[in-house]
Scaffold this active site. Structure first.
Site, short mmCIF file in Angstrom:
data_model
loop_
_atom_site.label_atom_id
_atom_site.label_comp_id
_atom_site.label_asym_id
_atom_site.label_seq_id
_atom_site.Cartn_x
_atom_site.Cartn_y
_atom_site.Cartn_z
N HIS A 122 7.22 -2.08 4.01
CA HIS A 122 5.77 -1.84 4.08
C HIS A 122 5.10 -3.20 3.94
O HIS A 122 5.63 -4.10 3.28
CB HIS A 122 5.38 -0.91 2.92
N ASP A 199 11.05 -1.66 -4.03
CA ASP A 199 9.78 -0.96 -3.83
C ASP A 199 10.10 0.52 -3.77
O ASP A 199 10.65 1.00 -2.78
CB ASP A 199 9.15 -1.48 -2.53
N GLN A 202 8.03 5.18 -2.02
CA GLN A 202 8.35 6.37 -1.23
C GLN A 202 9.51 7.17 -1.82
O GLN A 202 9.91 8.18 -1.25
CB GLN A 202 8.74 5.98 0.20
N LYS A 225 1.93 8.83 -5.38
CA LYS A 225 3.02 9.35 -4.54
C LYS A 225 3.81 10.44 -5.28
O LYS A 225 4.59 11.16 -4.68
CB LYS A 225 4.00 8.23 -4.17
N CYS A 363 1.53 0.81 8.15
CA CYS A 363 1.67 -0.46 7.41
C CYS A 363 3.10 -0.99 7.49
O CYS A 363 3.64 -1.54 6.52
CB CYS A 363 1.26 -0.29 5.95
C1 LIG Z 1 7.05 1.90 0.90
C2 LIG Z 1 5.65 1.62 0.41
N1 LIG Z 1 5.42 0.49 -0.29
C3 LIG Z 1 4.17 0.20 -0.75
C4 LIG Z 1 3.12 1.05 -0.53
C5 LIG Z 1 1.76 0.70 -1.09
O1 LIG Z 1 1.49 1.61 -2.15
P1 LIG Z 1 0.02 1.61 -2.81
O2 LIG Z 1 -0.92 1.74 -1.67
O3 LIG Z 1 0.03 2.80 -3.73
O4 LIG Z 1 -0.10 0.29 -3.54
C6 LIG Z 1 3.32 2.24 0.19
C7 LIG Z 1 2.14 3.15 0.47
N2 LIG Z 1 2.36 4.08 1.52
C8 LIG Z 1 1.38 4.13 2.55
C9 LIG Z 1 0.01 4.56 2.10
O5 LIG Z 1 -0.45 5.42 3.19
N3 LIG Z 1 0.63 5.75 4.03
C10 LIG Z 1 1.76 5.09 3.64
O6 LIG Z 1 2.87 5.25 4.08
C11 LIG Z 1 4.60 2.53 0.67
O7 LIG Z 1 4.84 3.66 1.35
#
Ligand SMILES: Cc1ncc(COP(=O)(O)O)c(CN[C@@H]2CONC2=O)c1O
Length: 405
Positions: A122, A199, A202, A225, A363
């Site tokens: 991400h 990280d 997910q 999450k 992202c």
């Molecule tokens: C693998 C991963 N890392 C980091 C983040 C960032 O998390 P925060 O926004 O809580 O700091 C997300 C957010 N997932 C995104 C948010 O919307 N859709 C997604 O898949 C994520 O899925």
């Protein structure tokens, strides 16, 4: 209690909603999970009955709020099997936690050092490390993926060297659902004395990681999450590392003594918790953990796997539909496209039918670049979704396809 999805759904007020005159079918859980009444009630209870600032207060309300907040920290510690509660830093979320560590390594890296990230990351687990490399002259290396969306571990081993100082990898890909073999990745990094940050954004709503067993150096996740509130999350760090890293932000709470000549910092965890935190969020994070554990992660994993299998079978019956992320080890995320149709158009049409999915690059633009696509339609399932909702998704996707071709 045996797993009963209809009973579980009654815990989530939002699931009774209609959208565009149709029952809401919420399949965007990888973006954020829905909140059970117990979490909502926890936040209302704090603001209704014991709202006060925490730590150092002499009055009863402040003590009650402090006990609840530090109680949540203990719950997080126990849930993730963390050795010390002071190794649990309460953050604003995954992104905040990652930046905290990236900032900390300013003083540890120099030109010639190498950082390894995976191609599945991400942006929150790419950009902070690129910024760190710009600041320090360290070099970013990338573990590639294969057509199934699975990390090529043989390439990872080739990238590891005595110059490798840090490895960053997500536990589970938010774009594809791929579950990464983080125990093996950590073991190989440690053989080169490199530290590993995982990280877990997910992962933590689907599985219950044992952080001591993983021997990971840093692990981050977000409460939202895990059916918890937004704006709060957790950074775990081995105390040896957290004691080495400088504070992330200066301010109240993170100090031991302030004089104009010199300031000394608080010990763990408060060194990394400057200012008034999201008190209600932290307490409700604990309530979310209690809720998930009351259902049980074995039950959650088994049921979500059933949903993934069913949804995969049903969607692949649609001619021209391609699924991205087809590895064996996957969680309940399905990213797909239909030949000749832009994902955004599918997302827009199924929304008219009450179905919430996410479209775009999620992202994770490097993954889309690998597949040479602008983005995908991502359906992500949680333990409160049903096979009937999957049927509704499939029907809506078929309708969208017929309208768009
Ligand atoms: C693998 C991963 N890392 C980091 C983040 C960032 O998390 P925060 O926004 O809580 O700091 C997300 C957010 N997932 C995104 C948010 O919307 N859709 C997604 O898949 C994520 O899925």
């Amino acid at each position: 209690m045996a797993f009963n999805v209809q009973e579980i759904r009654k815990d989530f007020p939002i699931l009774q909603r209609e959208v565009n005159g149709k029952p809401l079918v919420y399949l965007d859980n990888a973006a954020t999970a829905q909140k059970p009444q117990a979490v909502i009630d926890c936040i209302v209870d704090y603001y209704s009955n014991y709202n006060a600032n925490i730590h150092r207060g002499v009055h009863t309300l402040s003590q009650e709020a402090t006990d609840a907040y530090e109680g949540a920290r203990k719950k997080i510690q126990e849930h993730f099997n963390i050795q010390h509660s002071h190794e649990v830093i309460l953050t604003a979320g995954t992104t905040h936690g990652i930046n905290m560590i990236a900032n900390g390594f300013n003083e540890f890296l120099k030109k010639g050092d190498e950082i390894i990230v995976s191609a599945l990351e991400h942006h929150s687990n790419i950009v902070p490390w690129q910024m760190l490399c710009e600041r320090t002259g360290a070099e970013l290396k990338v573990i590639p993926i294969d057509e199934k969306g699975v990390l090529v571990l043989s390439e990872y081993e080739k990238l590891l060297s005595e110059n490798t100082k840090l490895v960053f990898v997500n536990h589970i890909s938010n774009a594809l659902g791929t579950i990464n073999p983080i125990a093996e990745i950590i073991k190989k990094a440690h053989e080169k004395d490199a530290a590993v940050l995982v990280d877990g954004a997910q992962a933590c709503s689907h599985i219950k990681p044992d952080l001591q067993a993983l021997d990971v150096d840093f692990y981050v996740t977000s409460a939202h999450k895990m059916c918890g509130p937004t704006g709060t999350g957790m950074l775990y760090g081995k105390e040896d590392w957290l004691n080495k890293l400088p504070p992330y932000q200066g301010g109240g709470e993170m100090i031991a003594e302030v004089t104009f000549e010199k300031t000394t910092y608080a010990g763990l965890p408060h060194k990394f918790e400057a200012g008034t935190p999201n008190i209600a969020g932290g307490i409700a994070f604990g309530a979310a953990i209690d809720y998930l554990n009351s259902i049980g992660f074995d039950e959650i994993e088994a049921y979500e796997h059933e949903l993934l299998t069913y949804a995969t079978e049903q969607l692949t019956l649609i001619e021209g539909l391609k699924i991205y992320g087809t590895g064996v080890d996957k969680t309940s995320v399905i990213s797909f496209n239909i030949e000749g149709i832009h994902p955004y158009d599918i997302g827009t049409i199924v929304d008219k039918l009450g179905i919430a999915v996410r479209t775009g690059h999620h992202c994770a633009q490097p993954i889309m670049d690998y597949y040479k696509i602008p983005g995908t339609v991502r359906a992500s399932f949680a333990f409160y979704n049903t096979k009937e909702e999957i049927d509704a998704l499939v029907k809506a996707v078929k309708k969208a396809k017929s309208m768009l071709t």
